[in-house]
Design a protein around this motif. Structure first.
Motif, short mmCIF file in Angstrom:
data_model
loop_
_atom_site.label_atom_id
_atom_site.label_comp_id
_atom_site.label_asym_id
_atom_site.label_seq_id
_atom_site.Cartn_x
_atom_site.Cartn_y
_atom_site.Cartn_z
N LEU A 1 0.82 -1.21 0.00
CA LEU A 1 0.00 0.00 0.00
C LEU A 1 0.85 1.25 0.00
CD1 LEU A 1 -2.92 -0.84 2.42
CD2 LEU A 1 -2.92 -0.73 -0.06
N PRO B 1 2.47 1.85 -5.13
CA PRO B 1 1.86 2.82 -6.05
C PRO B 1 2.86 3.77 -6.69
CG PRO B 1 0.51 2.58 -4.11
CD PRO B 1 1.74 1.78 -3.86
N LEU C 1 -2.90 8.66 -14.49
CA LEU C 1 -2.32 7.52 -13.78
C LEU C 1 -2.41 7.71 -12.27
CD1 LEU C 1 0.83 6.71 -15.92
CD2 LEU C 1 -1.13 5.23 -15.53
N TYR D 1 -5.86 6.94 -11.25
CA TYR D 1 -6.12 5.52 -11.41
C TYR D 1 -5.49 4.71 -10.28
CZ TYR D 1 -6.50 1.04 -13.84
OH TYR D 1 -6.81 -0.25 -14.19
N ILE D 2 -4.21 4.93 -10.06
CA ILE D 2 -3.49 4.14 -9.07
C ILE D 2 -4.04 4.41 -7.67
CG2 ILE D 2 -1.23 3.72 -8.04
CD1 ILE D 2 0.01 4.27 -10.74
N ILE E 1 -7.45 2.62 -7.19
CA ILE E 1 -7.37 1.17 -7.01
C ILE E 1 -6.79 0.83 -5.64
CG2 ILE E 1 -6.32 -0.92 -7.94
CD1 ILE E 1 -7.48 -0.08 -10.35
N THR E 2 -5.72 1.55 -5.26
CA THR E 2 -5.12 1.28 -3.96
C THR E 2 -6.15 1.44 -2.85
OG1 THR E 2 -3.18 2.34 -4.90
CG2 THR E 2 -3.07 1.78 -2.60
N VAL F 1 -9.18 -1.18 -3.01
CA VAL F 1 -8.70 -2.51 -2.68
C VAL F 1 -8.36 -2.63 -1.20
CG1 VAL F 1 -6.65 -3.93 -2.98
CG2 VAL F 1 -7.91 -3.18 -4.97
N SER F 2 -7.86 -1.54 -0.60
CA SER F 2 -7.43 -1.66 0.79
C SER F 2 -8.61 -1.76 1.75
CB SER F 2 -6.51 -0.50 1.17
OG SER F 2 -7.20 0.71 1.11
N ALA G 1 -15.22 -5.19 -6.03
CA ALA G 1 -14.26 -4.08 -6.00
C ALA G 1 -13.50 -3.98 -7.32
CB ALA G 1 -13.28 -4.27 -4.84
N LEU G 2 -13.08 -5.11 -7.82
CA LEU G 2 -12.33 -5.10 -9.08
C LEU G 2 -13.19 -4.59 -10.22
CD1 LEU G 2 -10.14 -8.28 -9.47
CD2 LEU G 2 -9.49 -5.95 -8.98
N ALA H 1 -15.81 -2.81 -10.05
CA ALA H 1 -16.27 -1.43 -9.90
C ALA H 1 -15.15 -0.42 -10.11
CB ALA H 1 -16.88 -1.23 -8.51
N PHE I 1 -11.61 -1.21 -11.52
CA PHE I 1 -10.52 -1.42 -12.47
C PHE I 1 -10.78 -0.79 -13.82
CE2 PHE I 1 -6.60 -3.67 -13.09
CZ PHE I 1 -6.22 -3.91 -11.81
N LEU I 2 -11.83 -1.24 -14.49
CA LEU I 2 -12.07 -0.71 -15.83
C LEU I 2 -12.82 0.62 -15.82
CD1 LEU I 2 -12.59 -3.99 -17.84
CD2 LEU I 2 -10.62 -2.51 -17.77
N LEU J 1 -10.59 3.53 -15.45
CA LEU J 1 -9.72 3.73 -16.61
C LEU J 1 -10.50 4.33 -17.78
CD1 LEU J 1 -6.78 3.00 -17.48
CD2 LEU J 1 -7.73 0.97 -18.51
#
Lengths: 370, 378
Positions: free
Chosen positions: A25, A29, A180, A183-184, A187-188, A191-192, A289-290, A292, A294-295, A298
């Motif tokens: 974490l 990133p 970026l 985005y990063i 996601i971080t 996901v956390s 989570a993924l 919702a 990830f894509l 992006l």
């Protein structure tokens, strides 16, 4: 508040126990921003080109060399036949084939207009459009040169003087790096927190929490706090890396940037918590989570695909993607140097979003507890 | 064999008992495909443009009208002073500001050289570059029309000279209308499959470990390779259902042309599933909690695959140092194969190296997963 803090303290202890997750974490990133920022680019150069020169004259060689001297095209192959062309294009060895017909120089001397064929690999429409633009300009410039030699060039009746603000060289890094970052960070954060509540459910410790004198709201806030600190540290690291490594300018206010980033983080962490409150197992939480984050982050945030060009119903959907607001605010602050008077709208929406997901998570949790 | 069958049966029962997981895995990819496919258009249309017209003449109105009529542009506002346009750019309400100076009409008529100024918002460099190109083209075309009109009136000199010229004729292969959708949708399909199946299998073993049931499996006569295979098959079945669904949506709803062999497409998708599931299982064997498994999968595998596989950012644009690393990503191979089958309609004789790479990747990662898990049990 005290209750929230004690939930937070418990969460900190748990985070510290899992060193791999904490390290990921905090440092991963920024590390990946360096790699992606370096690797990705829209600047198209070194386009592989094949030439089929059926004329073999000074004029045809001059046309070919104006392609190669432009700096955009690299000579990759000499196509002898149509079968050659098909093979080169099918296997993806070349992106462009320039076909110069026999009789080019004779026809030019006779004052005729000669068709020059340009074959393009259109699979990636974006790249192809850019490449087509380059090729057309080169051919037209070459054609203009003939008039120049003949001494009959006239001034065009209308001229364009163009200027680009905020990013005069149109460097794609200045465009990609803010995207970026958004985005990063998104996601971080998602996901956390996505597993933080559901893990307690799955392991059965949720029952104990329920018995304790803690209300759902302070539980949610307490869960967010430690992750907020971690994500803020990692977000600051990311922004600094972007400025040092990629020359991202800072034209606006640091304070505003900090506020904006914090709001975005709360929204993203809250989204993770909301997902966590919905799911019964960690597997489901990850899956949601993924999907919702990830894509959609992006593709629907305006990072890669301009929102203005999307169909109307989808433009509506993009209002649900927090990165959309963050990207407007981030580009506004660092590239344009604008302040609150212009950015109040995205900031307000981000606050509303963050509040909404946190409240939804608490409500959802309270309903499960009662 | 019987042991594997029992394990598969157990997994399927578990999947059925979790109806939410099941519906997410089946429905979510389709919903996502619908939305993302509509978003995935790099064709830039409706560029918001603000025009400041300080001249307010017939000529300037004609130019404004050209912008209004073009499908590439959407007129946000027409102002009278050039300072007003700043706000539109700062707020991002317009990407381009076109300034027609006072005296434009006179300049056009008298000296034959009017000038128009365009300011582009470069904070989105990609869109700015493209829309600037559109605007320059539009104005150049309009300028040619003006000079043609003038030539018809006999004003322009040098009309009689015969000079040769080149006429570029562009032909676009594989995607004649230059639709980015046909290029993007196969990529979205591949990514959705990756997200769903890798995630399913990444939790597969570590979940048993976290819940404590891995111990129970360990005392059964089940061998490690059998455990891996037994996990792989049911997730693979779910993956196949997803494959059929998303490919149908892509071909039937979005009418992505499928020019190649459907058998080869399906066969290669199975090979791809082998590698995504194998990847998940491998992550599962190197993690001790589900959270770790997710972090590892997301940061070290999924994110690099989204950004570096050539899904949106062409590999050929990347620096030479980075390019070799993209060979480590199975998605890279699969994207080449998918696009070749969909857009070019070519068969295995052209993309067999990619197919071999993909298969090799899948087998290697599965063997790694089996090796890792057998060490654990010892």
């Amino acid at each position: 508040m005290r209750k929230a803090l004690s939930v937070g303290r418990k969460e900190v202890r748990q985070i510290l126990r899992d060193r791999r997750t904490l390290l990921i974490l905090l440092f991963v990133p920024a590390f990946f921003l360096v790699i992606y920022g370096y690797a990705l680019s829209w600047d198209i150069r070194h386009i592989k080109m094949a030439v089929q020169d059926q004329d073999h004259s000074t004029a045809s060689r001059s046309l070919v060399s104006s392609f190669l001297n432009s700096g955009y095209f690299d000579f990759a192959a000499d196509a002898q036949s149509d079968a050659d062309i098909t093979r080169l294009m099918n296997e993806g060895d070349v992106r462009v084939v320039l076909v110069i017909p026999a009789g080019l120089s004779r026809d030019l001397e006779l004052g005729r207009t000669v068709p020059i064929q340009i074959l393009l690999n259109g699979d990636n429409a974006n790249t192809a459009t850019t490449v087509m633009g380059y090729a057309l300009t080169i051919v037209q410039t070459e054609s203009m040169n003939y008039r120049l030699v003949a001494g009959t060039r006239t001034t065009p009746p209308l001229s364009v003087e163009s200027r680009v603000w905020y990013n005069p060289q149109l460097r794609s890094a200045l465009f990609l790096v803010p995207g970026l970052i958004a985005y990063i960070v998104m996601i971080t954060s998602v996901v956390s927190t996505a597993v933080s509540i559901v893990r307690e459910k799955e392991r059965g410790t949720m029952e104990q929490v329920r018995m304790a004198p803690i209300d759902a709201a302070s539980f949610v806030v307490g869960k967010t706090l430690p992750y907020f600190v971690i994500s803020l540290l990692s977000a600051v690291a990311i922004v600094l890396v972007a400025m040092v490594m990629f020359g991202l300018p800072m034209r606006g206010s640091w304070l505003l940037l900090l506020v904006t980033t914090s709001l975005y983080l709360v929204g993203a962490l809250g989204l993770g918590l909301f997902i966590s409150s919905l799911a019964e197992t960690q597997q489901v939480a990850f899956q949601i989570a993924l999907l919702a984050s990830f894509l959609p982050t992006l593709m629907l945030s305006g990072f890669i695909f301009p929102i203005a060009s999307m169909p109307a119903f989808l433009r509506g959907v993009t209002y649900l993607v927090p990165a959309r607001y963050f990207l407007i605010a981030l580009r506004g602050i660092v590239l344009k140097g604008v302040g609150l008077s212009i950015l109040w709208e995205p900031l307000l929406t981000m606050s509303a979003y963050s509040a909404a997901v946190m409240i939804l998570a608490s409500v959802r949790l309270r309903r499960q507890w009662s | 064999m019987r042991r594997i069958r029992f394990l598969i049966w157990k997994e399927l029962i578990e999947l059925r008992r979790d109806p939410r997981l099941f519906s997410i895995v089946i429905i979510a990819p389709i919903v996502q495909l619908f939305m993302l496919a509509y978003a995935a258009t790099t064709d830039i249309r409706d560029v918001p443009v603000v025009i400041s017209d300080a001249d307010r003449s017939t000529a300037s109105r004609e130019l404004i009208q050209r912008f209004g009529a073009s499908p590439s542009f959407r007129l946000v506002a027409v102002t009278t002073s050039s300072t007003d346009v700043d706000r539109y750019l700062e707020r991002g309400d317009a990407w381009l500001a076109v300034t027609i100076p006072a005296g434009y009409d006179d300049a056009l008529a008298a000296r034959g050289g009017g000038a128009v100024q365009i300011i582009a918002d470069g904070s989105d460099a990609n869109s700015a570059g493209v829309s600037l190109g559109y605007a320059t083209n539009l104005i150049a075309g309009y300028g040619q029309e003006l000079s043609a009109r003038r030539a018809a009136l006999g004003v322009s000199p040098g009309a009689g000279a015969r000079i040769g010229a080149l006429e570029p004729r562009v032909r676009v292969w594989f995607n004649p209308r230059l639709q980015s959708r046909d290029f993007m949708i196969p990529g979205i399909v591949a990514l959705l499959l990756l997200l769903v199946t890798t995630n399913l299998s990444a939790m597969g073993i570590v979940r048993e470990r976290e819940v404590g049931t891995l111990e129970q499996l360990n005392v059964t006569p089940l061998r490690r390779s059998e455990l891996i295979v037994g996990k792989l098959v049911p997730y693979g079945l779910v993956g196949v259902v997803d494959v059929v669904l998303v490919l149908s949506v892509a071909v039937l709803w979005f009418e992505v042309p499928l020019r190649g062999s459907i058998v080869q497409l399906f066969a290669m998708t199975l090979v791809y599933l082998l590698s995504t599931l194998g990847l998940g299982l491998f992550v599962s064997t190197i993690s001790s909690t589900q959270q770790q498994a997710m972090m590892t999968a997301v940061f070290f595998f999924l994110m690099p695959m989204v950004l570096l596989s050539g899904f949106v950012f062409p590999i050929e644009n990347m620096p030479a140092v980075i390019q070799p690393f993209t060979y480590l990503l199975p998605l890279r191979y699969f994207l080449v194969i998918l696009r070749a089958i969909f857009m070019k309609g070519v068969g295995i004789e052209t993309w067999w190296p990619q197919a071999a790479g993909l298969l090799g990747w899948g087998v290697t990662i599965l063997l790694l997963a089996i090796m890792r898990s057998s060490k654990r049990s010892a």
